[in-house]
Design a protein around this motif. Structure first.
Motif, PDB file in Angstrom:
ATOM      1  N   VAL A 182       0.865  -1.176   0.000  1.00  0.00           N
ATOM      2  CA  VAL A 182       0.000   0.000   0.000  1.00  0.00           C
ATOM      3  C   VAL A 182       0.903   1.228   0.000  1.00  0.00           C
ATOM      4  N   ILE A 183       0.803   2.044  -1.041  1.00  0.00           N
ATOM      5  CA  ILE A 183       1.573   3.282  -1.092  1.00  0.00           C
ATOM      6  C   ILE A 183       0.887   4.314  -0.203  1.00  0.00           C
ATOM      7  N   VAL A 184       1.639   4.912   0.720  1.00  0.00           N
ATOM      8  CA  VAL A 184       1.101   5.925   1.625  1.00  0.00           C
ATOM      9  C   VAL A 184       1.893   7.206   1.389  1.00  0.00           C
ATOM     10  N   SER A 185       1.239   8.209   0.792  1.00  0.00           N
ATOM     11  CA  SER A 185       1.938   9.414   0.329  1.00  0.00           C
ATOM     12  C   SER A 185       1.417  10.655   1.040  1.00  0.00           C
ATOM     13  N   SER A 186       2.321  11.617   1.275  1.00  0.00           N
ATOM     14  CA  SER A 186       1.926  12.876   1.900  1.00  0.00           C
ATOM     15  C   SER A 186       1.937  14.033   0.918  1.00  0.00           C
ATOM     16  N   ASP A 187       2.501  13.834  -0.266  1.00  0.00           N
ATOM     17  CA  ASP A 187       2.618  14.911  -1.256  1.00  0.00           C
ATOM     18  C   ASP A 187       1.548  14.739  -2.321  1.00  0.00           C
ATOM     19  N   TRP A 188       0.668  15.732  -2.440  1.00  0.00           N
ATOM     20  CA  TRP A 188      -0.445  15.626  -3.375  1.00  0.00           C
ATOM     21  C   TRP A 188      -0.244  16.439  -4.647  1.00  0.00           C
ATOM     22  N   SER A 189       0.910  17.016  -4.861  1.00  0.00           N
ATOM     23  CA  SER A 189       1.125  17.747  -6.109  1.00  0.00           C
ATOM     24  C   SER A 189       1.064  16.759  -7.268  1.00  0.00           C
ATOM     25  N   PRO A 190       0.494  17.177  -8.422  1.00  0.00           N
ATOM     26  CA  PRO A 190       0.357  16.226  -9.538  1.00  0.00           C
ATOM     27  C   PRO A 190       1.659  15.553  -9.937  1.00  0.00           C
ATOM     28  N   SER A 191       2.776  16.309  -9.927  1.00  0.00           N
ATOM     29  CA  SER A 191       4.049  15.718 -10.354  1.00  0.00           C
ATOM     30  C   SER A 191       4.511  14.634  -9.391  1.00  0.00           C
ATOM     31  N   GLY A 233      -2.712  13.490 -10.415  1.00  0.00           N
ATOM     32  CA  GLY A 233      -1.477  12.743 -10.602  1.00  0.00           C
ATOM     33  C   GLY A 233      -1.662  11.573 -11.547  1.00  0.00           C
ATOM     34  N   MET A 234      -2.817  10.919 -11.457  1.00  0.00           N
ATOM     35  CA  MET A 234      -3.099   9.803 -12.346  1.00  0.00           C
ATOM     36  C   MET A 234      -3.221  10.282 -13.797  1.00  0.00           C
ATOM     37  N   VAL A 235      -3.882  11.414 -13.992  1.00  0.00           N
ATOM     38  CA  VAL A 235      -4.009  11.986 -15.344  1.00  0.00           C
ATOM     39  C   VAL A 235      -2.629  12.258 -15.927  1.00  0.00           C
ATOM     40  N   GLN A 236      -1.749  12.849 -15.122  1.00  0.00           N
ATOM     41  CA  GLN A 236      -0.395  13.149 -15.597  1.00  0.00           C
ATOM     42  C   GLN A 236       0.371  11.870 -15.903  1.00  0.00           C
ATOM     43  N   TRP A 237       0.241  10.860 -15.035  1.00  0.00           N
ATOM     44  CA  TRP A 237       0.952   9.599 -15.261  1.00  0.00           C
ATOM     45  C   TRP A 237       0.433   8.885 -16.512  1.00  0.00           C
ATOM     46  N   LEU A 238      -0.890   8.800 -16.666  1.00  0.00           N
ATOM     47  CA  LEU A 238      -1.437   8.155 -17.856  1.00  0.00           C
ATOM     48  C   LEU A 238      -0.989   8.872 -19.126  1.00  0.00           C
ATOM     49  N   GLY A 239      -0.904  10.194 -19.046  1.00  0.00           N
ATOM     50  CA  GLY A 239      -0.446  10.951 -20.206  1.00  0.00           C
ATOM     51  C   GLY A 239       0.977  10.622 -20.613  1.00  0.00           C
ATOM     52  N   SER A 240       1.756  10.084 -19.659  1.00  0.00           N
ATOM     53  CA  SER A 240       3.151   9.740 -19.959  1.00  0.00           C
ATOM     54  C   SER A 240       3.301   8.350 -20.566  1.00  0.00           C
ATOM     55  N   ILE A 241       2.219   7.533 -20.503  1.00  0.00           N
ATOM     56  CA  ILE A 241       2.364   6.166 -20.997  1.00  0.00           C
ATOM     57  C   ILE A 241       1.494   5.882 -22.225  1.00  0.00           C
ATOM     58  N   THR A 287      -0.056   7.647 -26.113  1.00  0.00           N
ATOM     59  CA  THR A 287       0.056   8.726 -27.096  1.00  0.00           C
ATOM     60  C   THR A 287      -1.219   9.559 -27.175  1.00  0.00           C
ATOM     61  N   LEU A 288      -2.280   9.111 -26.493  1.00  0.00           N
ATOM     62  CA  LEU A 288      -3.553   9.819 -26.524  1.00  0.00           C
ATOM     63  C   LEU A 288      -3.594  10.898 -25.447  1.00  0.00           C
ATOM     64  N   PRO A 289      -4.278  12.012 -25.688  1.00  0.00           N
ATOM     65  CA  PRO A 289      -4.432  13.021 -24.645  1.00  0.00           C
ATOM     66  C   PRO A 289      -5.306  12.499 -23.507  1.00  0.00           C
ATOM     67  N   VAL A 290      -4.932  12.827 -22.256  1.00  0.00           N
ATOM     68  CA  VAL A 290      -5.665  12.387 -21.075  1.00  0.00           C
ATOM     69  C   VAL A 290      -6.067  13.626 -20.283  1.00  0.00           C
ATOM     70  N   VAL A 291      -7.349  13.737 -19.937  1.00  0.00           N
ATOM     71  CA  VAL A 291      -7.831  14.911 -19.208  1.00  0.00           C
ATOM     72  C   VAL A 291      -8.740  14.473 -18.064  1.00  0.00           C
ATOM     73  N   ALA A 292      -8.781  15.287 -17.012  1.00  0.00           N
ATOM     74  CA  ALA A 292      -9.779  15.110 -15.968  1.00  0.00           C
ATOM     75  C   ALA A 292     -11.096  15.661 -16.514  1.00  0.00           C
ATOM     76  N   ALA A 293     -12.145  14.868 -16.440  1.00  0.00           N
ATOM     77  CA  ALA A 293     -13.417  15.252 -17.051  1.00  0.00           C
ATOM     78  C   ALA A 293     -14.004  16.487 -16.382  1.00  0.00           C
ATOM     79  N   LYS A 294     -14.647  17.330 -17.191  1.00  0.00           N
ATOM     80  CA  LYS A 294     -15.370  18.499 -16.692  1.00  0.00           C
ATOM     81  C   LYS A 294     -16.784  18.470 -17.237  1.00  0.00           C
ATOM     82  N   ASP A 295     -17.710  18.961 -16.441  1.00  0.00           N
ATOM     83  CA  ASP A 295     -19.118  18.921 -16.840  1.00  0.00           C
ATOM     84  C   ASP A 295     -19.340  19.672 -18.151  1.00  0.00           C
TER      85      ASP A 295
END
Length: 343
Positions: A78-87, A202-210, A212-220
């Motif tokens: 289980v990864i337990v992280s304290s840093d929530w910045s996207p990078s 962070g997941m959006v940024q990571w998926l974008g790195s793996i 070739t398709l653009p990855v975005v957090a959905a907006k209404d």
């Protein structure tokens, strides 16, 4: 007793987490490692049932430690992280791609963190029950290497949208699927991944790195575009409306979850009907299973991950038992299947 190894370079954090976990009465902290190299050595020596792993540490970071542990002595992590910045949170997904099961926000020290402490206890207990496998390729037997597919013949259809649902083990599965999709993939992809709040960017940024398709957090009200991956945000359901456009909703939880795969699949069925493709990946519970059966009844393409390649076969296994999966495929076959069926 569940035997836990805590891995963190902060002594005060380790002491606090030990207090939190052992206060439940079902867990014993058998060791504390202050860097990734110690974590690997202590895992081999102490043989814990589950590990809590920090990411940023000296000597060997949590990503490399996870990779070594999963190659030498596979153990639920289980990864337990304290840093929530996207990078920084994007790095946690590298650890999950290396074999960690899930991630949590690190509880703050002191009072006022009851919810985070409860989530830590609950998650560590749940993950300790999962049997993980060595992350080294091996020669499969004939039975294992033959994809488990349904007896139904393939149906020629036009697909205009792909919807994917995942939970425990999902990031690793998504990495394998999305990385093989070509830049020319012709339809939008909707994605619900169950996880603790705070990690979506962070997941959006990571998926974008793996991929070739653009990855975005959905907006209404965002219009769906071909070849774009839309990730459901924290705390809201994601569906679609005619247009087609994204629709975000705060309606009640479904299957105890929001966002819910069930909500997304039901919405996709109303808008796209038989022109949809639904994929249900590894995960606990049954979220999305009933709605996948309804999609199949509408004539949509439905794909469930097989048991052998799933970290947890709850969600896809329930869909298969209900007759909701037109195709039952090993993880490595799902991406190529989408390319063939959608293209």
């Amino acid at each position: 007793m569940i035997r836990v190894l805590i891995v963190d370079d902060s002594h005060s954090v380790c002491v606090f987490m030990r207090h939190v976990l052992e206060s439940d009465g079902t867990m014993e902290v058998v060791g504390i490692a202050e860097d990734g190299r110690q974590a690997v050595e202590m895992t081999n020596r102490l043989k814990p049932d589950v590990i809590t792993m920090d990411i940023t540490m000296p000597v060997l970071n949590g990503i490399e430690a996870t990779r070594e542990i999963m190659a030498t002595r596979p153990t639920p992590i289980v990864i337990v992280s304290s840093d929530w910045s996207p990078s920084e949170t994007a790095k946690t997904f590298q650890a999950m791609d290396a074999g960690a099961l899930t991630l949590l926000r690190k509880p703050g020290l002191g009072r006022g963190n009851d919810e985070a402490c409860y989530e830590l206890i609950k998650t560590v207990k749940l993950m300790s029950e999962i049997k993980v496998v060595r992350r080294v390729r091996r020669r499969l037997s004939q039975d294992e290497s033959t994809p488990s597919v349904s007896a139904h013949p393939k149906i020629s259809r036009r697909i205009e949208c792909v919807a994917i649902g995942a939970s425990t083990g999902g990031p690793q599965a998504l990495s394998k699927i999305l990385s093989v999709l070509p830049k020319s993939f012709p339809v939008p992809i909707l994605l619900v991944q169950h996880m603790s709040p705070g990690f979506i960017n962070g997941m959006v940024q990571w998926l974008g790195s793996i991929t070739t398709l653009p990855v975005v957090a959905a907006k209404d009200s965002l219009r769906l575009e071909p070849g774009v991956i839309y990730v459901a945000p924290d705390g809201v359901h994601m569906g679609v409306t005619p247009g087609p456009r994204i629709h975000l909703s705060t309606t009640p939880v479904q299957n105890g979850l929001r966002p819910s795969v069930s909500y997304m699949f039901a919405s996709v069925g109303r808008v796209f009907s038989k022109k949809a493709a639904a994929v249900l990946l590894t995960g606990m519970g049954r979220d999305g299973a009933v709605e996948m059966k309804k999609l199949r009844d509408l004539g949509a393409l439905t794909i469930a991950q097989d048991k052998a390649s799933s970290t947890v076969h709850g969600m896809p296994g329930t869909a298969i038992a209900l007759g909701g999966a037109e195709r039952i495929l090993p993880l490595d076959a799902i991406g190529p299947e989408l390319v063939t069926s959608v293209g």
